[in-house]
Design a protein around this motif. Structure first.
Motif, PDB file in Angstrom:
ATOM      1  N   GLN A  65     -54.682  42.589  15.520  1.00  0.00           N
ATOM      2  CA  GLN A  65     -55.415  43.824  15.245  1.00  0.00           C
ATOM      3  C   GLN A  65     -56.924  43.598  15.397  1.00  0.00           C
ATOM      4  OE1 GLN A  65     -54.831  45.360  11.277  1.00  0.00           O
ATOM      5  NE2 GLN A  65     -56.439  46.905  11.486  1.00  0.00           N
ATOM      6  N   ALA A  66     -57.409  42.456  14.913  1.00  0.00           N
ATOM      7  CA  ALA A  66     -58.841  42.161  14.982  1.00  0.00           C
ATOM      8  C   ALA A  66     -59.300  41.909  16.414  1.00  0.00           C
ATOM      9  CB  ALA A  66     -59.167  40.951  14.109  1.00  0.00           C
ATOM     10  N   ALA A  67     -58.434  41.302  17.233  1.00  0.00           N
ATOM     11  CA  ALA A  67     -58.833  40.880  18.579  1.00  0.00           C
ATOM     12  C   ALA A  67     -58.565  41.938  19.647  1.00  0.00           C
ATOM     13  CB  ALA A  67     -58.106  39.594  18.957  1.00  0.00           C
ATOM     14  N   LYS A  68     -57.604  42.789  19.419  1.00  0.00           N
ATOM     15  CA  LYS A  68     -57.129  43.689  20.477  1.00  0.00           C
ATOM     16  C   LYS A  68     -58.243  44.609  20.976  1.00  0.00           C
ATOM     17  CE  LYS A  68     -52.901  46.178  21.648  1.00  0.00           C
ATOM     18  NZ  LYS A  68     -52.432  45.114  22.514  1.00  0.00           N
ATOM     19  N   GLY A  69     -58.465  44.561  22.278  1.00  0.00           N
ATOM     20  CA  GLY A  69     -59.434  45.430  22.921  1.00  0.00           C
ATOM     21  C   GLY A  69     -60.884  45.064  22.687  1.00  0.00           C
ATOM     22  N   ARG A  70     -61.159  43.962  21.986  1.00  0.00           N
ATOM     23  CA  ARG A  70     -62.538  43.621  21.652  1.00  0.00           C
ATOM     24  C   ARG A  70     -63.217  42.818  22.759  1.00  0.00           C
ATOM     25  NH1 ARG A  70     -63.717  42.812  16.511  1.00  0.00           N
ATOM     26  NH2 ARG A  70     -65.870  42.900  17.256  1.00  0.00           N
ATOM     27  N   SER A  71     -62.479  41.854  23.343  1.00  0.00           N
ATOM     28  CA  SER A  71     -63.034  40.997  24.388  1.00  0.00           C
ATOM     29  C   SER A  71     -61.881  40.422  25.186  1.00  0.00           C
ATOM     30  CB  SER A  71     -63.866  39.864  23.770  1.00  0.00           C
ATOM     31  OG  SER A  71     -64.190  38.881  24.743  1.00  0.00           O
ATOM     32  N   PRO A  72     -62.029  40.289  26.518  1.00  0.00           N
ATOM     33  CA  PRO A  72     -60.957  39.701  27.314  1.00  0.00           C
ATOM     34  C   PRO A  72     -60.851  38.194  27.157  1.00  0.00           C
ATOM     35  CG  PRO A  72     -62.834  40.240  28.706  1.00  0.00           C
ATOM     36  CD  PRO A  72     -63.151  40.778  27.345  1.00  0.00           C
ATOM     37  N   ALA A  73     -61.808  37.552  26.500  1.00  0.00           N
ATOM     38  CA  ALA A  73     -61.769  36.102  26.344  1.00  0.00           C
ATOM     39  C   ALA A  73     -60.704  35.694  25.334  1.00  0.00           C
ATOM     40  CB  ALA A  73     -63.133  35.586  25.878  1.00  0.00           C
ATOM     41  N   PRO A  74     -59.942  34.617  25.605  1.00  0.00           N
ATOM     42  CA  PRO A  74     -59.046  34.085  24.575  1.00  0.00           C
ATOM     43  C   PRO A  74     -59.852  33.751  23.319  1.00  0.00           C
ATOM     44  CG  PRO A  74     -58.589  33.063  26.704  1.00  0.00           C
ATOM     45  CD  PRO A  74     -59.869  33.838  26.866  1.00  0.00           C
ATOM     46  N   ILE A  75     -59.212  33.850  22.160  1.00  0.00           N
ATOM     47  CA  ILE A  75     -59.926  33.640  20.909  1.00  0.00           C
ATOM     48  C   ILE A  75     -59.042  32.929  19.896  1.00  0.00           C
ATOM     49  CG2 ILE A  75     -59.308  35.939  20.040  1.00  0.00           C
ATOM     50  CD1 ILE A  75     -62.039  35.987  18.626  1.00  0.00           C
ATOM     51  N   SER A  76     -59.650  32.043  19.133  1.00  0.00           N
ATOM     52  CA  SER A  76     -58.995  31.364  18.019  1.00  0.00           C
ATOM     53  C   SER A  76     -59.456  32.049  16.735  1.00  0.00           C
ATOM     54  CB  SER A  76     -59.385  29.878  18.005  1.00  0.00           C
ATOM     55  OG  SER A  76     -58.946  29.242  16.827  1.00  0.00           O
ATOM     56  N   VAL A  77     -58.524  32.693  16.036  1.00  0.00           N
ATOM     57  CA  VAL A  77     -58.859  33.464  14.838  1.00  0.00           C
ATOM     58  C   VAL A  77     -58.389  32.706  13.599  1.00  0.00           C
ATOM     59  CG1 VAL A  77     -58.592  35.667  13.632  1.00  0.00           C
ATOM     60  CG2 VAL A  77     -58.595  35.605  16.147  1.00  0.00           C
ATOM     61  N   ASP A  78     -59.305  32.453  12.670  1.00  0.00           N
ATOM     62  CA  ASP A  78     -58.963  31.828  11.395  1.00  0.00           C
ATOM     63  C   ASP A  78     -58.898  32.900  10.316  1.00  0.00           C
ATOM     64  OD1 ASP A  78     -58.934  29.402  12.655  1.00  0.00           O
ATOM     65  OD2 ASP A  78     -60.829  28.689  11.822  1.00  0.00           O
ATOM     66  N   LEU A  79     -57.861  32.814   9.481  1.00  0.00           N
ATOM     67  CA  LEU A  79     -57.630  33.809   8.429  1.00  0.00           C
ATOM     68  C   LEU A  79     -57.369  33.105   7.102  1.00  0.00           C
ATOM     69  CD1 LEU A  79     -55.577  34.522  11.108  1.00  0.00           C
ATOM     70  CD2 LEU A  79     -55.777  36.761  10.028  1.00  0.00           C
ATOM     71  N   ALA A  80     -57.594  33.832   6.000  1.00  0.00           N
ATOM     72  CA  ALA A  80     -57.344  33.297   4.665  1.00  0.00           C
ATOM     73  C   ALA A  80     -56.498  34.269   3.860  1.00  0.00           C
ATOM     74  CB  ALA A  80     -58.669  33.036   3.948  1.00  0.00           C
ATOM     75  N   PHE A  81     -55.564  33.712   3.085  1.00  0.00           N
ATOM     76  CA  PHE A  81     -54.849  34.458   2.070  1.00  0.00           C
ATOM     77  C   PHE A  81     -55.417  34.065   0.719  1.00  0.00           C
ATOM     78  CE2 PHE A  81     -51.865  34.479   5.580  1.00  0.00           C
ATOM     79  CZ  PHE A  81     -51.234  35.714   5.502  1.00  0.00           C
ATOM     80  N   LEU A  82     -55.907  35.034  -0.038  1.00  0.00           N
ATOM     81  CA  LEU A  82     -56.384  34.739  -1.373  1.00  0.00           C
ATOM     82  C   LEU A  82     -55.194  34.485  -2.296  1.00  0.00           C
ATOM     83  CD1 LEU A  82     -59.295  37.311  -1.804  1.00  0.00           C
ATOM     84  CD2 LEU A  82     -59.280  35.100  -0.625  1.00  0.00           C
TER      85      LEU A  82
END
Length: 293
Positions: free
Chosen positions: A201-218
C-alpha cells in the motif's frame, strides 16, 4: 553489507545458477559486466563512481526511491511526525517544530555518515552535530515510536511482493536488547501478510524503483507502521527462503539493468566517501564533487 561490494550474473553454462563475485571495498572495482547486478553500500557506490569519473568512464546508475518517500506517506501509515529539512534550516531553529517531542530521532535522510549516526537528540544536540555539515544536506527528524516489538522487511519490485521476513524482536521499552532473525527470533506468522499488504500500500504507484520497506509492530498491536524505505541494492537480505532470495536478487538486478530515478548522493555523503579511492585516480582526476546522472 559494510565496506563490501557484490555482483552476480547468470552462469551461461548452467541455466538457473548464479555466479557471485565478492569485493572487500579496499579499492575500486576495475570491471563489472553491463548485465551484472550490483549489491553495494551507498558510501562505496559514491567512491566507485568518483573513481570511474577519474577514468573518464560512466558511473554506475542504480535505481532508488525518492528521498522524500517516507515524508510523503499518509500519516496513518507512520503514526508520527516526519520532517526532512536542510542542515542550514535546522541551525536557524530556536525550538523544535511541534509534534516531534523533545528528543526526536534524527539522521541523514539519504545515507549514513559518521558525523550523524541515527539517534535521539535534543535540538541543541542536533545543532551541535550539524555545525560542520554541508548546508544543503537533508536531515530527517521524526517522533520516537515507543514500544516497538517486531520489525519486518518487505522487498517490493514492480508493485509486487518479492520477499519478506521479520528481522528483529525488541525487549521491553527502555531496553536496548534485541534478538535478530539470525539469533533464532520467532515472529508472529500472522504478521507476514499484514506487513506485506501495508508495504505494498505504501509503495504502490509512488515510484517505479524497487524498494526495501521496513515496518514495525508495536507491542500488543497487529497494525504495522512504516519505519523507512531504502534502495534494494544496499538492503541486507534476511530469511526470505529459496524463492524469496531469488526474487530479492532479481530486484537487486533490476536496479541496475533497468535504472529509474538513479540514486542521488547527499552532499555530506559525497564529502565523506567521494575521495576514498583517490590514490587510484589517474592524471587529470576530478575534484571531490561528483554529479550523478
Amino acid at each position: 553489507m559494510t565496506d563490501q561490494i557484490g555482483s552476480c550474473n547468470n552462469d551461461p553454462r548452467r541455466q538457473g545458477r548464479v555466479i557471485l563475485h565478492h569485493h572487500h571495498g579496499f579499492g575500486p572495482v576495475r570491471e563489472v559486466g553491463v548485465k551484472e547486478a550490483i549489491w553495494i553500500t551507498p558510501g562505496l557506490l559514491i567512491a566507485q563512481n568518483a573513481w570511474l569519473a577519474s577514468q573518464g568512464r560512466p558511473p554506475w546508475a542504480l535505481s532508488a526511491p525518492p528521498t522524500m518517500w517516507l515524508d510523503e506517506l499518509d500519516q496513518s501509515l507512520t503514526e508520527r511526525r516526519i520532517l526532512t529539512v536542510t542542515a542550514a534550516t535546522i541551525l536557524t531553529w530556536r525550538r523544535l517544530p511541534s509534534g516531534l517531542g523533545q528528543r526526536p530521532w534524527s539522521q541523514l535522510a539519504a545515507g549514513r555518515v559518521s558525523g550523524l549516526p541515527a539517534a535521539r537528540r535534543t535540538l541543541e544536540g542536533l545543532q551541535s552535530h550539524l555545525r560542520t555539515a554541508p548546508a544543503q544536506s537533508l536531515i530527517r527528524i521524526q517522533t520516537h515510536l515507543p514500544n516497538i516489538h517486531e520489525e519486518w522487511r518487505v522487498i517490493i519490485d514492480r508493485d509486487r511482493i518479492a520477499a519478506s521476513s521479520g528481522y528483529c524482536l525488541h525487549e521491553d521499552e527502555g531496553s536496548r536488547a534485541i534478538t535478530t532473525v539470525f539469533d533464532g527470533a520467532i515472529f508472529d506468522p500472522r504478521h507476514r501478510t499484514i506487513a506485506e499488504n501495508c508495504a505494498l500500500q505504501a509503495a504502490k504507484g509512488r515510484s517505479p524503483a524497487p524498494i526495501s520497506v521496513d515496518l514495525a509492530f508495536l507491542r500488543g498491536s497487529d497494525r504495522p507502521l512504516i519505519l523507512e524505505g531504502n534502495p534494494v541494492w544496499c538492503a541486507a537480505p534476511y530469511a526470505y527462503g529459496p524463492q524469496g532470495m531469488v526474487s530479492f536478487l532479481k530486484a537487486v538486478a533490476t536496479c541496475r539493468t533497468d535504472p529509474v530515478d538513479p540514486y542521488q548522493p547527499d552532499p555530506w555523503m559525497l564529502r565523506e566517501f567521494g575521495g576514498r579511492f583517490r590514490s587510484s585516480w589517474g592524471p587529470g582526476r576530478p575534484d571531490q564533487t561528483m554529479v550523478m546522472p
